[in-house]
Design an enzyme around this catalytic site. Structure first.
Site, short mmCIF file in Angstrom:
data_model
loop_
_atom_site.label_atom_id
_atom_site.label_comp_id
_atom_site.label_asym_id
_atom_site.label_seq_id
_atom_site.Cartn_x
_atom_site.Cartn_y
_atom_site.Cartn_z
N ASP A 73 -12.54 25.16 38.01
CA ASP A 73 -12.87 26.57 37.82
C ASP A 73 -11.84 27.43 38.53
OD1 ASP A 73 -13.78 26.05 40.38
OD2 ASP A 73 -15.70 27.05 40.13
N TYR A 75 -9.76 30.09 40.94
CA TYR A 75 -9.79 30.46 42.36
C TYR A 75 -10.74 31.64 42.53
CZ TYR A 75 -5.40 27.77 42.73
OH TYR A 75 -4.44 26.79 42.70
N PHE A 86 -4.75 26.17 38.56
CA PHE A 86 -3.87 25.91 39.71
C PHE A 86 -2.86 27.01 39.98
CE2 PHE A 86 -5.09 21.54 38.39
CZ PHE A 86 -5.69 21.13 39.57
N HIS A 196 -7.05 14.05 42.78
CA HIS A 196 -6.88 15.50 42.76
C HIS A 196 -5.88 15.91 43.85
CE1 HIS A 196 -7.95 19.78 43.06
NE2 HIS A 196 -8.46 19.64 41.85
#
Length: 232
Positions: A73, A75, A86, A196
Site C-alpha cells: 500500500d 506510503y 516504492f 522484501h
C-alpha cells in the site's frame, strides 16, 4: 472523490487500461469502495492525492508493460505517496525500503545511485508497472485502506496483464507480493522472487538477489529494450 467515477465513460484513465478495466468501475465492490473513500476524505487526510491514485496506470500504458513490481500500500507520511509503489516525489527523502532497493541496484549493476533521488517515474515510463495492491491510505495509518475493494481491482490488473501479454517479468518481493503468483500464468511469464527490501528482511535474501540485471537479461533475450534503472 471526483477523480473516481462509477461510470467508465467518465474515468480519466489511459485508453488501454480503460478498455480492460472499464467494467470494474460499474461493479458493486467498486461503488462501495468509492463510497468508503468519500467518507474517508470527509474525515481524514488520504494519500496519494486523488489525481495521482492511478499514476502507475497513467505512466505505463497497458500495451507498454514489460515488468510488474508489486507493492502493498502507499506510503502514509506527508508528501510521500504519488501513485507508484516504492517511489517518492522529487525532493522527498528515500524511505528505508527504497534506500535498500537503490543499494541493491548499485551492487547488482555496479552503478552509483543518488541518495537524494527517490522518484521512480523514469522506470514507469520504460514499461515498469509500479503497482500497489491497495491504491490509497489514510495519513499516518499503514494498511488502513486494505480490505475495502482495492485488492479486487488490482488483482484484476495483474490477471489482465498476465492474460494479454507474454514474456513479462514479475518482481515479487516479500510474502505479500509472492501470494499474487497465483494470478500469473507462469508458463509464459518470468517470476523473480526475493525477500522484501524492508530493513527488517532485506538481509534475508533481497540483498544479492540481482533482480535488476536478471530482469534486463530476460528482456534482452526477448528482443526488448532493457530498463535503465539509474535515477538521475
Amino acid at each position: 472523490m471526483g477523480e473516481i467515477s462509477t461510470n467508465p465513460s467518465q474515468v480519466k484513465l489511459e485508453k488501454g487500461w480503460l478498455e480492460v478495466l472499464g467494467q470494474e468501475f460499474e461493479m458493486t465492490y467498486f461503488q462501495q469502495l468509492k463510497t468508503f473513500l468519500l467518507e474517508e476524505k470527509a474525515k481524514h487526510t488520504v494519500y496519494p492525492p486523488g489525481s495521482m491514485i492511478f499514476s502507475a496506470l497513467d505512466l505505463t500504458p497497458f500495451d507498454q508493460v514489460k515488468v510488474v513490481l508489486i507493492g502493498q500500500d502507499p506510503y502514509h507520511g506527508p508528501g510521500q505517496a504519488h501513485g507508484l509503489c516504492f517511489s517518492v516525489p522529487d525532493g522527498v527523502k528515500q524511505p528505508p525500503s527504497l534506500v535498500n532497493i537503490c543499494k541493491e541496484i548499485s551492487h547488482d549493476l555496479k552503478i552509483p545511485m543518488p541518495a537524494n533521488k527517490g522518484n521512480l517515474e523514469s522506470w514507469a515510463r520504460q514499461g515498469v508497472l509500479l503497482l500497489n495492491a491497495t491504491l490509497t491510505v489514510r495519513a499516518n495509518s499503514a494498511g488502513s485502506h486494505q480490505g475495502k475493494g482495492w485488492e479486487q481491482f488490482t488483482d484484476k490488473i495483474i490477471t489482465e496483464v498476465s492474460e494479454k501479454h507474454t514474456g513479462l517479468v514479475f518482481l515479487l518481493w516479500g510474502r505479500f507480493a509472492q501470494n499474487k503468483e497465483t494470478l500469473i500464468d507462469t508458463t509464459k511469464h518470468h517470476v523473480l522472487k526475493a525477500a522484501h527490501p524492508s530493513p527488517f528482511s532485506a538481509y534475508n535474501g533481497f540483498f544479492g538477489c540481482g533482480h535488476f540485471s536478471k530482469t534486463n537479461e530476460l528482456l534482452v533475450s526477448q528482443g526488448k529494450e532493457p530498463v535503465n534503472w539509474e535515477l538521475s
